[in-house]
Every structure is written in C-alpha cells, then in structure tokens.
Design an enzyme around this catalytic site. Structure first.
Site, mmCIF file in Angstrom:
data_model
loop_
_atom_site.group_PDB
_atom_site.id
_atom_site.type_symbol
_atom_site.label_atom_id
_atom_site.label_comp_id
_atom_site.label_asym_id
_atom_site.label_seq_id
_atom_site.Cartn_x
_atom_site.Cartn_y
_atom_site.Cartn_z
ATOM 1 N N ALA A 157 0.796 -1.219 0.000
ATOM 2 C CA ALA A 157 0.000 0.000 0.000
ATOM 3 C C ALA A 157 0.836 1.280 0.000
ATOM 4 O O ALA A 157 0.287 2.373 0.127
ATOM 5 C CB ALA A 157 -0.925 -0.015 1.212
ATOM 6 N N ASN B 262 0.584 -3.873 7.534
ATOM 7 C CA ASN B 262 1.651 -4.497 6.752
ATOM 8 C C ASN B 262 2.663 -3.456 6.297
ATOM 9 O O ASN B 262 3.839 -3.738 6.129
ATOM 10 C CB ASN B 262 1.053 -5.187 5.532
ATOM 11 C CG ASN B 262 0.197 -6.356 5.945
ATOM 12 O OD1 ASN B 262 0.727 -7.381 6.343
ATOM 13 N ND2 ASN B 262 -1.107 -6.198 5.903
ATOM 14 N N HIS C 42 -1.237 7.082 4.154
ATOM 15 C CA HIS C 42 0.042 6.756 4.788
ATOM 16 C C HIS C 42 1.014 7.902 4.503
ATOM 17 O O HIS C 42 1.294 8.193 3.332
ATOM 18 C CB HIS C 42 0.624 5.458 4.219
ATOM 19 C CG HIS C 42 -0.276 4.273 4.403
ATOM 20 N ND1 HIS C 42 -0.553 3.733 5.639
ATOM 21 C CD2 HIS C 42 -0.965 3.528 3.513
ATOM 22 C CE1 HIS C 42 -1.371 2.700 5.498
ATOM 23 N NE2 HIS C 42 -1.635 2.571 4.218
HETATM 24 N N1 LIG Z 1 1.371 -5.934 1.978
HETATM 25 C C1 LIG Z 1 0.393 -5.043 2.008
HETATM 26 O O1 LIG Z 1 0.566 -3.843 1.774
HETATM 27 C C2 LIG Z 1 -1.000 -5.511 2.307
HETATM 28 C C3 LIG Z 1 -2.093 -4.688 2.029
HETATM 29 C C4 LIG Z 1 -3.360 -5.165 2.318
HETATM 30 C C5 LIG Z 1 -3.528 -6.404 2.894
HETATM 31 N N2 LIG Z 1 -2.455 -7.166 3.172
HETATM 32 C C6 LIG Z 1 -2.594 -8.492 3.815
HETATM 33 O O2 LIG Z 1 -2.887 -9.466 2.821
HETATM 34 C C7 LIG Z 1 -3.716 -10.486 3.393
HETATM 35 C C8 LIG Z 1 -4.970 -10.667 2.529
HETATM 36 O O3 LIG Z 1 -5.692 -9.460 2.500
HETATM 37 P P1 LIG Z 1 -7.186 -9.437 1.931
HETATM 38 O O4 LIG Z 1 -7.614 -8.019 1.887
HETATM 39 O O5 LIG Z 1 -7.270 -10.249 0.704
HETATM 40 O O6 LIG Z 1 -7.957 -10.185 3.123
HETATM 41 P P2 LIG Z 1 -9.368 -10.926 3.040
HETATM 42 O O7 LIG Z 1 -9.823 -11.039 4.450
HETATM 43 O O8 LIG Z 1 -10.263 -10.273 2.057
HETATM 44 O O9 LIG Z 1 -8.991 -12.381 2.493
HETATM 45 C C9 LIG Z 1 -8.190 -13.286 3.196
HETATM 46 C C10 LIG Z 1 -8.638 -14.687 2.800
HETATM 47 O O10 LIG Z 1 -7.708 -15.621 3.343
HETATM 48 C C11 LIG Z 1 -8.431 -16.704 3.895
HETATM 49 N N3 LIG Z 1 -7.612 -17.326 4.919
HETATM 50 C C12 LIG Z 1 -7.351 -16.896 6.167
HETATM 51 N N4 LIG Z 1 -6.525 -17.749 6.802
HETATM 52 C C13 LIG Z 1 -6.264 -18.746 5.926
HETATM 53 C C14 LIG Z 1 -5.473 -19.909 5.995
HETATM 54 N N5 LIG Z 1 -4.805 -20.254 7.095
HETATM 55 N N6 LIG Z 1 -5.420 -20.712 4.903
HETATM 56 C C15 LIG Z 1 -6.108 -20.407 3.784
HETATM 57 N N7 LIG Z 1 -6.881 -19.301 3.672
HETATM 58 C C16 LIG Z 1 -6.954 -18.484 4.729
HETATM 59 C C17 LIG Z 1 -9.723 -16.100 4.409
HETATM 60 O O11 LIG Z 1 -10.744 -17.076 4.520
HETATM 61 C C18 LIG Z 1 -10.019 -15.061 3.332
HETATM 62 O O12 LIG Z 1 -10.812 -15.593 2.284
HETATM 63 C C19 LIG Z 1 -4.032 -10.051 4.828
HETATM 64 O O13 LIG Z 1 -3.167 -10.689 5.738
HETATM 65 C C20 LIG Z 1 -3.749 -8.564 4.800
HETATM 66 O O14 LIG Z 1 -3.355 -8.065 6.070
HETATM 67 C C21 LIG Z 1 -1.194 -6.753 2.868
#
Ligand SMILES: NC(=O)c1ccc[n+]([C@@H]2O[C@H](COP(=O)([O-])OP(=O)(O)OC[C@H]3O[C@@H](n4cnc5c(N)ncnc54)[C@H](O)[C@@H]3O)[C@@H](O)[C@H]2O)c1
Length: 270
Positions: A123, A191, A221
């Site tokens: 992000a 993150n 941010h």
């Molecule tokens: N790097 C970055 O800048 C950044 C930005 C946004 C989100 N993220 C991270 O990326 C990840 C995904 O974000 P999102 O918005 O898609 O979230 P989301 O909640 O929309 O989707 C996450 C999915 O993962 C599944 N899940 C959870 N634990 C699991 C496991 N152990 N095994 C398999 N599936 C599992 C959930 O059921 C859900 O469908 C999160 O951890 C979030 O914090 C990172």
C-alpha cells in the site's frame, strides 16, 4: 515460453482481484493452477475466475506451483513462506506483519534454494529510496497512518484498549509506538509498518502513529524519512479495495506489478 504455475493461498480481496488481473493481463506468463482458502466457498468462488485451477490444501498447492501467492493472514504467512522456499518454490507474500522478525531465516532459505522471495511494496511507495538510504544510515523514520474508523475495527488493540470507534467524530490518535507493537496490535492493517521495518533493517526503530478519521474516504500513509543523503516525505492516499475496507487497491496493483516484473529482463526503478 513455459508458463509459471501459480498457486493462490487466500481467496479474499487480494487473492480474487489478483487472480482476475493474472487471467486478464498476465496469462501469457502465468497460469493459476491451484487455489486454497480456509473457507471452501471462497475457494470455489475463485474457480469461477481461474477455470483451469484446482482447490488444494496448502501442502499440495505448494507442490503443484512454481510460485505461491500468500494473501491469507499474518498467522500463516511465515509458515507458508518457509514451506514454499524450503521446497524451492517462489513466494509472493502479502501478510508481511507475520514475517517481520523472522525474515532472516526466510532470506537464508531463499538464498540457499534459489527460490524467489517477493515482498511487494503493497500500500505504499518509496521503499526503493528507503532501501537505498539505509546504506548510508537513516536517523529517523516515522509513519502516520490515518484511516476511516471502520477500517480499524476488529484489530487486536481494541481487546485491551477500550475505544468507541463508532463514536469518533474527529481525527483521533489511536496508537503511538514502534513497529513491532503496531504489527502485533493491528496485524490486518499495518503491513506497511512491517515493510518499512524490513526496508530499513532492525537498527532503525520505525515510529508509528495510527489515527482514526471519520472524514476520510481513503487510507492515508505519510512517511517521513531523515537521512544524511536525503529527506523523504512520502504521502499515499489510497482508495480501499471494494471487497475489503482494510486493504488498499494499490496493494493489489503492487502485487500485480511485482508479478509482471517477475521474469522480465527490464526493471524500472531500483
Ligand atoms: N502488503 C500489504 O501492503 C498488504 C495490504 C493489504 C492487505 N495485506 C494483507 O494481505 C492479506 C490478505 O488481504 P485481503 O484483503 O485479501 O484479506 P481478506 O480477508 O479479504 O482475504 C483473506 C482470505 O484468506 C483466507 N484465509 C485466512 N486464513 C487462511 C489460511 N490459514 N489458509 C487459507 N486461507 C486463509 C480467508 O478465509 C479469506 O478468504 C491479509 O493478511 C492482509 O493483512 C497486505
């Protein structure tokens, strides 16, 4: 050219949007062969986009893929990255909060097996400059993150700190501290903090302030970096993913850009 086989773990906002981008724009390079989600319906829904993929558990998905996309949660990102890299499979990790503090081991496995370890900028922008400056020393790095209150809801912080998020009427400081604490308290939101800490290395104590602002429609941010070589002021005003208010759309685009550059001979920016 042989296509790179991708497995997606986590079929939520990022996994689904990224799958759509891969199918629509990157299908010459990549083929999504497997998907996995803790929730069966989410995985089944993603099969409507990735028609050639199978639903597999994490172990079988890693075995079937050349590159694993982790878009699940900070609770599992380290273990998925370790298992992928140990098997010689590349990993693009999104839940960076779960990796912070354990990155040394993962980097060492990646170097040993030659498997690619990708941590997209997510992000924020400016990690290139921050990494470059860390070679000459960074005297301070401060992140101010401001989000609409609903984008902070559900964070672990609120289990021990009573805050009436719904009752907030003006911009309010919710948290002030260092990166490791912020990651622990706001694992789904922050993150960005983890990425900044990875880019600077452990010698720099990244300072973090998190604000709830009901007037905001975007996740903001603001990063202030002080170094003898340059002063950076980075400001990102991100629209949220339509599927998850905690996730910035830029994070999805950044993962797609990372994939697009995966096997490209040309690299723009450091
Ligand atoms: N790097 C970055 O800048 C950044 C930005 C946004 C989100 N993220 C991270 O990326 C990840 C995904 O974000 P999102 O918005 O898609 O979230 P989301 O909640 O929309 O989707 C996450 C999915 O993962 C599944 N899940 C959870 N634990 C699991 C496991 N152990 N095994 C398999 N599936 C599992 C959930 O059921 C859900 O469908 C999160 O951890 C979030 O914090 C990172």
């Amino acid at each position: 050219m042989k296509k790179i086989k991708i497995g997606i773990i986590g079929c939520g906002a990022i996994g689904t949007s990224l799958a759509r981008i891969i199918e629509e724009r990157l299908s010459e390079k990549f083929s999504i062969v497997a998907v996995c989600d803790a929730c069966q319906e989410k995985a089944e829904a993603l099969l409507r986009i990735c028609r050639r993929a199978k639903i597999l558990d994490a172990a079988h998905l890693i075995a079937a893929s050349d590159l694993v996309v982790e878009a699940a949660s900070a609770a599992v990102s380290y273990s998925i990255a370790r298992r992928s890299l140990s098997a010689g499979k590349g990993i693009l990790a999104m839940s960076i909060g779960g990796i912070l503090g354990r990155e040394k081991e993962l980097i060492s496995i990646s170097r040993k097996t030659g498997a690619r370890f990708l941590l997209p900028s997510g992000a924020i922008c400016g990690l290139d400059g921050i990494r470059a400056l860390s070679a000459v020393g960074i005297s301070s790095l401060t992140l101010n993150t401001s989000k609409p209150p609903k984008a902070l809801a559900g964070a672990a912080f609120f289990k021990t700190h009573k805050v009436d998020l719904a009752g907030i009427r003006k911009k309010t400081l919710i948290f002030s501290g260092h990166a490791a604490q912020a990651v622990r308290f706001f694992p789904q939101n922050i993150n960005v903090v983890a990425l900044l800490q990875l880019a600077t290395g452990p010698r720099v104590k990244v300072k973090v302030q998190i604000w709830a602002d009901p007037a905001l429609r975007r996740n903001v941010h603001e990063i202030d970096v002080v170094s003898p070589a340059a002063r950076l002021k980075i400001s990102c005003e991100n629209t949220a993913s339509p599927d998850n208010p905690k996730t910035s759309y830029l994070a999805i685009l950044s993962a797609a850009a990372s994939l697009a550059g995966f096997s490209d001979a040309v690299r723009i920016g450091s």
